[in-house]
Scaffold this motif. Structure first.
Motif: not given
Length: 220
Positions: A42-50, A168-172, A53-57
């Protein structure tokens, strides 16, 4: 299509996948309690966005900018989520082979496309959802590339993928909420919302993504 040609084209697509291992194995996570695995991925997925992941942001911000209405954001986010979940799983299993040298420029180009589209349309159309879904397929391959660097345990393969995806979804969702509280909630109903907020932000995002596209194609 000629049957022989079809056979060799199919073989060319399938054989590389068959020759590769299914995914990188994270031996350190094998046998760990599910709660520990959840926290890790979960942490890995979240940090991949925030914050990584500036491009995904910027892609998510571009989706939000089209229309601040919750229904419109949910439709786009759902299409994007379903799409990248599909290709995340298929890529991790090497059913799909996605070279980063191909995927990364397309991800940058997708950001540029969606941002420019915000300048041309002011409400959600069905074809926008289709476009977001198609780009979501590409982004899922990018997520898989990042996840595969760390690998996943064999004894909780799908659980790890789902957990990563939840992160990832939590980050998005965090990005969407940030947009809502930063400007959507306060200014969306103002007559100057699009010319003063949507247009400048979309232009800036499109320019940044265009530079990324060129850099990634040239590998610089």
């Amino acid at each position: 299509m000629n049957k022989k040609l079809f056979f060799f084209l199919s073989l060319a697509l399938i054989l590389p996948a068959a020759l590769l291992s299914a995914h990188t194995i994270n031996y350190q996570m094998e046998g760990k309690p599910l709660g520990y695995v959840f926290g890790y991925y979960f942490k890995m997925g979240f940090q991949h966005i925030l914050p990584k992941g500036l491009d995904h942001i910027l892609f998510v911000v571009s989706l939000y900018l089209l229309s601040p209405r919750l229904k419109d954001v949910v439709w786009q986010a759902t299409a994007f989520t379903v799409a990248h979940t599909i290709t995340l799983i298929l890529t991790m299993k090497n059913v799909i082979i996605a070279p980063p040298a191909v995927i990364e420029p397309i991800i940058a180009l997708s950001i540029c496309f969606v941002a420019l589209e915000n300048l041309l349309v002011s409400e959600l159309k069905v074809w926008r959802i289709v476009v977001v879904f198609l780009f979501g397929l590409v982004h899922g391959m990018g997520f898989a590339s990042a996840l595969n660097e760390m690998g996943v345990p064999r004894d909780s393969f799908f659980y790890s993928l789902i957990t990563f995806n939840v992160g990832v979804e939590a980050g998005q969702l965090t990005v969407i909420l940030a947009c809502y509280f930063a400007f959507g909630r306060w200014f969306a109903n103002r007559s100057w919302y699009r010319p003063r907020i949507v247009y400048p932000m979309s232009i800036c995002i499109a320019l940044i993504a265009a530079v990324w596209t060129v850099q990634r194609i040239l590998n610089v």
